[in-house]
Scaffold this active site. Sequence first.
Site, mmCIF file in Angstrom:
data_model
loop_
_atom_site.group_PDB
_atom_site.id
_atom_site.type_symbol
_atom_site.label_atom_id
_atom_site.label_comp_id
_atom_site.label_asym_id
_atom_site.label_seq_id
_atom_site.Cartn_x
_atom_site.Cartn_y
_atom_site.Cartn_z
ATOM 1 N N ASN A 5 13.574 4.261 3.991
ATOM 2 C CA ASN A 5 12.651 3.258 4.547
ATOM 3 C C ASN A 5 11.513 3.965 5.266
ATOM 4 O OD1 ASN A 5 11.750 0.640 5.419
ATOM 5 N ND2 ASN A 5 12.652 1.031 7.424
ATOM 6 N N MET A 52 10.626 -6.986 3.811
ATOM 7 C CA MET A 52 10.846 -7.687 5.083
ATOM 8 C C MET A 52 12.186 -8.426 5.123
ATOM 9 S SD MET A 52 8.250 -6.673 6.633
ATOM 10 C CE MET A 52 8.133 -7.664 8.104
ATOM 11 N N ARG A 53 13.225 -7.771 4.664
ATOM 12 C CA ARG A 53 14.567 -8.349 4.746
ATOM 13 C C ARG A 53 15.492 -7.316 5.378
ATOM 14 N NH1 ARG A 53 15.396 -13.666 3.523
ATOM 15 N NH2 ARG A 53 17.533 -13.092 3.032
ATOM 16 N N SER A 86 0.829 -1.214 0.000
ATOM 17 C CA SER A 86 0.000 0.000 0.000
ATOM 18 C C SER A 86 0.866 1.268 0.000
ATOM 19 C CB SER A 86 -0.982 -0.001 1.173
ATOM 20 O OG SER A 86 -0.316 0.189 2.395
ATOM 21 N N ASN A 87 2.026 1.226 0.645
ATOM 22 C CA ASN A 87 2.919 2.392 0.571
ATOM 23 C C ASN A 87 3.469 2.571 -0.834
ATOM 24 O OD1 ASN A 87 3.464 3.915 3.180
ATOM 25 N ND2 ASN A 87 3.456 1.785 3.875
ATOM 26 N N GLU A 120 23.196 1.320 9.086
ATOM 27 C CA GLU A 120 23.596 -0.096 9.154
ATOM 28 C C GLU A 120 22.854 -0.896 10.219
ATOM 29 O OE1 GLU A 120 27.793 -0.757 8.801
ATOM 30 O OE2 GLU A 120 27.959 0.798 7.275
ATOM 31 N N GLU A 127 1.230 7.152 6.939
ATOM 32 C CA GLU A 127 2.365 6.660 6.136
ATOM 33 C C GLU A 127 2.166 7.050 4.675
ATOM 34 O OE1 GLU A 127 3.668 2.574 6.682
ATOM 35 O OE2 GLU A 127 2.700 2.500 8.630
ATOM 36 N N HIS A 135 8.962 3.235 8.503
ATOM 37 C CA HIS A 135 8.812 2.337 9.653
ATOM 38 C C HIS A 135 7.593 2.779 10.459
ATOM 39 C CE1 HIS A 135 9.945 -0.421 12.792
ATOM 40 N NE2 HIS A 135 9.704 0.537 13.657
HETATM 41 C C1 GRF Z 1 3.979 -0.560 6.669
HETATM 42 O O1 GRF Z 1 3.360 -0.378 7.901
HETATM 43 C C2 GRF Z 1 5.397 -0.077 6.698
HETATM 44 O O2 GRF Z 1 5.591 0.993 7.555
HETATM 45 C C3 GRF Z 1 6.136 -1.277 7.226
HETATM 46 O O3 GRF Z 1 5.499 -2.395 6.671
HETATM 47 C C4 GRF Z 1 4.157 -2.047 6.339
HETATM 48 C C5 GRF Z 1 4.013 -2.325 4.885
HETATM 49 O O4 GRF Z 1 2.708 -2.110 4.425
HETATM 50 N N1 GRF Z 1 7.543 -1.171 6.932
HETATM 51 P P1 GRF Z 1 2.431 -1.987 2.858
HETATM 52 O O5 GRF Z 1 2.986 -3.269 2.232
HETATM 53 O O6 GRF Z 1 3.109 -0.769 2.368
HETATM 54 O O7 GRF Z 1 0.942 -1.928 2.742
#
Ligand code: GRF
Length: 226
Positions: free
Chosen positions: A111, A94-95, A16-17, A146, A178, A113
Amino acid sequence: MSARARVAALISGRGSNMAALLAAARAPDYPAEIALVLSNRPDAAGLGVAREAGVATAVVESRRFGRDREAFERALDAELERYGIGLVALAGFMRVLTPWFVRRWAGRLVNIHPSLLPAFPGLDTHARALAAGVRIHGCTVHLVGEGVDEGPILAQAAVPVRGDDTPETLAARVLAEEHRLYPAALAWLAAGLVRVECGRARIQGAAAPEAALLNPLPDTPRLPTP
Ligand code: GRF
Protein backbone atom coordinates in the site's frame (compact mmCIF):
# COMPACT_ATOMS: atom_id res chain seq x y z
CA MET A 1 7.73 -17.28 -20.56
CA SER A 2 7.92 -13.92 -18.78
CA ALA A 3 9.54 -13.91 -15.35
CA ARG A 4 7.92 -10.62 -14.45
CA ALA A 5 5.58 -10.61 -11.45
CA ARG A 6 1.95 -10.09 -12.42
CA VAL A 7 0.63 -7.15 -10.42
CA ALA A 8 -2.92 -5.92 -9.91
CA ALA A 9 -3.30 -2.24 -9.03
CA LEU A 10 -6.41 -1.66 -6.92
CA ILE A 11 -7.93 1.80 -7.21
CA SER A 12 -11.02 3.75 -6.21
CA GLY A 13 -10.39 7.13 -7.84
CA ARG A 14 -8.13 9.10 -10.16
CA GLY A 15 -5.35 6.52 -10.18
CA SER A 16 -2.28 8.73 -10.49
CA ASN A 17 -0.17 6.25 -8.50
CA MET A 18 -1.45 3.44 -10.68
CA ALA A 19 -0.42 5.51 -13.73
CA ALA A 20 3.06 5.94 -12.22
CA LEU A 21 3.32 2.15 -11.81
CA LEU A 22 2.17 1.64 -15.40
CA ALA A 23 4.77 4.10 -16.66
CA ALA A 24 7.56 2.42 -14.68
CA ALA A 25 6.51 -1.06 -15.81
CA ARG A 26 6.97 -0.01 -19.45
CA ALA A 27 10.72 -0.32 -18.95
CA PRO A 28 11.78 -3.74 -20.22
CA ASP A 29 13.93 -4.38 -17.16
CA TYR A 30 11.19 -3.55 -14.63
CA PRO A 31 10.56 -6.76 -12.65
CA ALA A 32 6.74 -6.49 -12.67
CA GLU A 33 3.97 -5.97 -15.17
CA ILE A 34 0.66 -4.34 -14.32
CA ALA A 35 -1.57 -7.15 -15.55
CA LEU A 36 -4.84 -5.78 -14.13
CA VAL A 37 -6.30 -2.54 -12.83
CA LEU A 38 -9.22 -3.29 -10.57
CA SER A 39 -11.63 -0.78 -9.05
CA ASN A 40 -14.38 -1.10 -6.46
CA ARG A 41 -16.10 1.88 -8.12
CA PRO A 42 -17.25 1.83 -11.75
CA ASP A 43 -16.79 5.61 -12.00
CA ALA A 44 -13.10 5.61 -10.94
CA ALA A 45 -11.30 7.95 -13.36
CA GLY A 46 -8.23 5.72 -13.28
CA LEU A 47 -10.10 2.96 -15.14
CA GLY A 48 -10.13 5.14 -18.27
CA VAL A 49 -6.40 5.82 -17.91
CA ALA A 50 -5.72 2.08 -17.68
CA ARG A 51 -7.94 1.25 -20.67
CA GLU A 52 -6.19 3.89 -22.78
CA ALA A 53 -2.89 2.31 -21.84
CA GLY A 54 -4.19 -1.06 -23.03
CA VAL A 55 -4.24 -2.64 -19.58
CA ALA A 56 -6.99 -5.09 -18.56
CA THR A 57 -9.51 -3.57 -16.15
CA ALA A 58 -12.16 -5.03 -13.89
CA VAL A 59 -14.76 -3.64 -11.51
CA VAL A 60 -15.92 -5.40 -8.36
CA GLU A 61 -18.47 -2.95 -7.06
CA SER A 62 -18.19 -2.87 -3.26
CA ARG A 63 -21.60 -1.17 -2.93
CA ARG A 64 -23.33 -4.28 -4.23
CA PHE A 65 -22.10 -6.30 -1.25
CA GLY A 66 -23.49 -3.97 1.44
CA ARG A 67 -21.84 -4.68 4.77
CA ASP A 68 -20.61 -8.13 3.80
CA ARG A 69 -16.95 -7.17 3.43
CA GLU A 70 -15.76 -10.74 3.16
CA ALA A 71 -18.17 -11.51 0.30
CA PHE A 72 -16.80 -8.45 -1.51
CA GLU A 73 -13.26 -9.65 -0.93
CA ARG A 74 -14.03 -13.17 -2.14
CA ALA A 75 -15.26 -11.63 -5.39
CA LEU A 76 -12.10 -9.52 -5.52
CA ASP A 77 -9.95 -12.55 -4.85
CA ALA A 78 -11.69 -14.54 -7.59
CA GLU A 79 -10.90 -11.77 -10.07
CA LEU A 80 -7.25 -11.70 -9.00
CA GLU A 81 -7.04 -15.48 -9.43
CA ARG A 82 -8.66 -15.22 -12.85
CA TYR A 83 -5.87 -12.92 -14.02
CA GLY A 84 -3.10 -15.01 -12.43
CA ILE A 85 -2.05 -12.15 -10.16
CA GLY A 86 0.96 -12.61 -7.89
CA LEU A 87 1.20 -9.19 -6.20
CA VAL A 88 -1.44 -6.64 -5.26
CA ALA A 89 -0.63 -2.92 -5.12
CA LEU A 90 -3.23 -0.76 -3.37
CA ALA A 91 -3.20 2.65 -5.07
CA GLY A 92 -5.85 4.87 -3.55
CA PHE A 93 -8.11 1.89 -2.84
CA MET A 94 -10.61 3.25 -0.33
CA ARG A 95 -11.69 0.03 1.35
CA VAL A 96 -10.36 -1.41 4.58
CA LEU A 97 -9.46 -5.05 3.97
CA THR A 98 -10.41 -7.81 6.40
CA PRO A 99 -7.87 -10.08 8.11
CA TRP A 100 -9.06 -12.86 5.80
CA PHE A 101 -7.88 -11.03 2.68
CA VAL A 102 -4.76 -9.64 4.35
CA ARG A 103 -3.65 -13.12 5.50
CA ARG A 104 -4.39 -14.63 2.11
CA TRP A 105 -2.14 -12.07 0.40
CA ALA A 106 0.38 -11.68 3.23
CA GLY A 107 3.75 -10.49 1.94
CA ARG A 108 2.25 -9.93 -1.51
CA LEU A 109 0.01 -6.97 -0.67
CA VAL A 110 1.46 -3.46 -0.62
CA ASN A 111 0.00 0.00 0.00
CA ILE A 112 0.98 3.62 -0.39
CA HIS A 113 -0.09 6.02 2.32
CA PRO A 114 0.28 9.82 2.23
CA SER A 115 2.09 10.35 5.53
CA LEU A 116 5.25 9.28 7.29
CA LEU A 117 3.74 6.31 9.13
CA PRO A 118 3.14 5.59 11.95
CA ALA A 119 2.19 9.30 12.07
CA PHE A 120 -1.23 10.13 10.64
CA PRO A 121 -2.78 6.81 9.66
CA GLY A 122 -6.27 7.11 8.16
CA LEU A 123 -7.77 9.97 6.16
CA ASP A 124 -7.07 13.71 5.72
CA THR A 125 -3.38 13.25 6.41
CA HIS A 126 -2.25 16.57 4.91
CA ALA A 127 -4.73 18.71 6.87
CA ARG A 128 -3.83 16.81 10.04
CA ALA A 129 -0.10 17.27 9.43
CA LEU A 130 -0.63 21.02 9.01
CA ALA A 131 -2.80 21.18 12.13
CA ALA A 132 -0.12 19.35 14.11
CA GLY A 133 2.52 21.82 12.90
CA VAL A 134 4.97 19.18 11.68
CA ARG A 135 7.85 20.57 9.60
CA ILE A 136 8.46 17.38 7.66
CA HIS A 137 5.75 15.24 6.07
CA GLY A 138 5.75 12.60 3.35
CA CYS A 139 4.57 9.21 2.22
CA THR A 140 5.12 5.56 3.02
CA VAL A 141 5.01 2.32 1.05
CA HIS A 142 4.35 -0.64 3.33
CA LEU A 143 3.33 -4.26 3.27
CA VAL A 144 -0.26 -4.48 4.44
CA GLY A 145 -0.82 -5.74 7.97
CA GLU A 146 -4.09 -6.38 9.74
CA GLY A 147 -4.48 -2.90 11.27
CA VAL A 148 -5.37 0.15 9.18
CA ASP A 149 -2.21 1.61 7.60
CA GLU A 150 -0.06 -0.85 9.52
CA GLY A 151 2.50 -3.34 8.32
CA PRO A 152 6.25 -3.49 7.65
CA ILE A 153 7.53 -0.27 6.06
CA LEU A 154 9.37 -0.70 2.77
CA ALA A 155 10.22 2.89 1.92
CA GLN A 156 9.43 6.50 2.81
CA ALA A 157 9.87 9.87 1.15
CA ALA A 158 9.97 13.10 3.17
CA VAL A 159 9.10 16.61 2.02
CA PRO A 160 9.36 19.94 3.84
CA VAL A 161 6.20 21.63 5.06
CA ARG A 162 6.17 25.34 4.17
CA GLY A 163 4.65 28.11 6.23
CA ASP A 164 2.10 29.00 3.57
CA ASP A 165 1.08 25.43 2.72
CA THR A 166 -2.56 24.46 2.36
CA PRO A 167 -3.66 20.81 2.42
CA GLU A 168 -3.74 21.03 -1.39
CA THR A 169 -0.22 22.41 -1.90
CA LEU A 170 1.17 19.94 0.61
CA ALA A 171 -0.71 17.05 -1.02
CA ALA A 172 0.75 17.96 -4.41
CA ARG A 173 4.30 18.00 -3.01
CA VAL A 174 3.79 14.61 -1.36
CA LEU A 175 2.07 13.13 -4.42
CA ALA A 176 5.06 13.93 -6.64
CA GLU A 177 7.19 11.82 -4.27
CA GLU A 178 4.58 9.05 -4.13
CA HIS A 179 4.98 8.71 -7.88
CA ARG A 180 8.75 8.17 -7.47
CA LEU A 181 8.60 5.99 -4.38
CA TYR A 182 5.88 3.51 -5.28
CA PRO A 183 7.42 2.19 -8.51
CA ALA A 184 10.77 1.75 -6.75
CA ALA A 185 9.30 -0.09 -3.76
CA LEU A 186 7.14 -2.34 -5.94
CA ALA A 187 10.18 -3.24 -8.00
CA TRP A 188 12.10 -4.34 -4.88
CA LEU A 189 9.20 -6.51 -3.80
CA ALA A 190 8.71 -8.00 -7.26
CA ALA A 191 12.42 -8.73 -7.58
CA GLY A 192 12.35 -10.72 -4.33
CA LEU A 193 14.64 -8.30 -2.49
CA VAL A 194 12.35 -7.80 0.52
CA ARG A 195 12.70 -9.89 3.68
CA VAL A 196 10.57 -9.38 6.78
CA GLU A 197 12.19 -10.16 10.12
CA CYS A 198 10.44 -9.49 13.43
CA GLY A 199 7.89 -7.27 11.71
CA ARG A 200 10.54 -5.11 10.00
CA ALA A 201 11.27 -5.16 6.31
CA ARG A 202 14.80 -5.29 4.96
CA ILE A 203 15.59 -4.55 1.35
CA GLN A 204 18.64 -6.34 0.07
CA GLY A 205 21.22 -3.95 -1.35
CA ALA A 206 19.15 -0.80 -0.68
CA ALA A 207 21.21 2.33 -0.12
CA ALA A 208 20.28 5.16 2.26
CA PRO A 209 21.01 8.82 1.45
CA GLU A 210 23.84 10.65 3.22
CA ALA A 211 21.98 13.93 3.56
CA ALA A 212 19.51 14.88 6.28
CA LEU A 213 16.43 17.04 5.67
CA LEU A 214 16.26 19.94 8.14
CA ASN A 215 13.31 22.31 8.07
CA PRO A 216 13.57 25.25 8.63
CA LEU A 217 17.16 25.50 7.47
CA PRO A 218 19.33 26.12 10.54
CA ASP A 219 20.92 29.33 9.18
CA THR A 220 17.57 31.06 8.55
CA PRO A 221 16.17 33.46 9.43
CA ARG A 222 19.35 35.46 9.71
CA LEU A 223 19.69 36.92 13.15
CA PRO A 224 19.62 40.75 13.15
CA THR A 225 23.08 42.27 13.39
CA PRO A 226 23.52 44.29 16.60
C1 GRF B 1 -2.70 8.92 -2.72
O1 GRF B 1 -2.35 10.06 -2.00
C2 GRF B 1 -2.37 7.68 -1.95
O2 GRF B 1 -1.26 7.82 -1.14
C3 GRF B 1 -3.59 7.49 -1.09
O3 GRF B 1 -4.68 7.89 -1.88
C4 GRF B 1 -4.22 8.80 -2.88
C5 GRF B 1 -4.60 8.20 -4.19
O4 GRF B 1 -4.29 9.03 -5.27
N1 GRF B 1 -3.66 6.14 -0.60
P1 GRF B 1 -4.27 8.43 -6.75
O5 GRF B 1 -5.65 7.81 -6.97
O6 GRF B 1 -3.17 7.44 -6.82
O7 GRF B 1 -4.06 9.62 -7.63
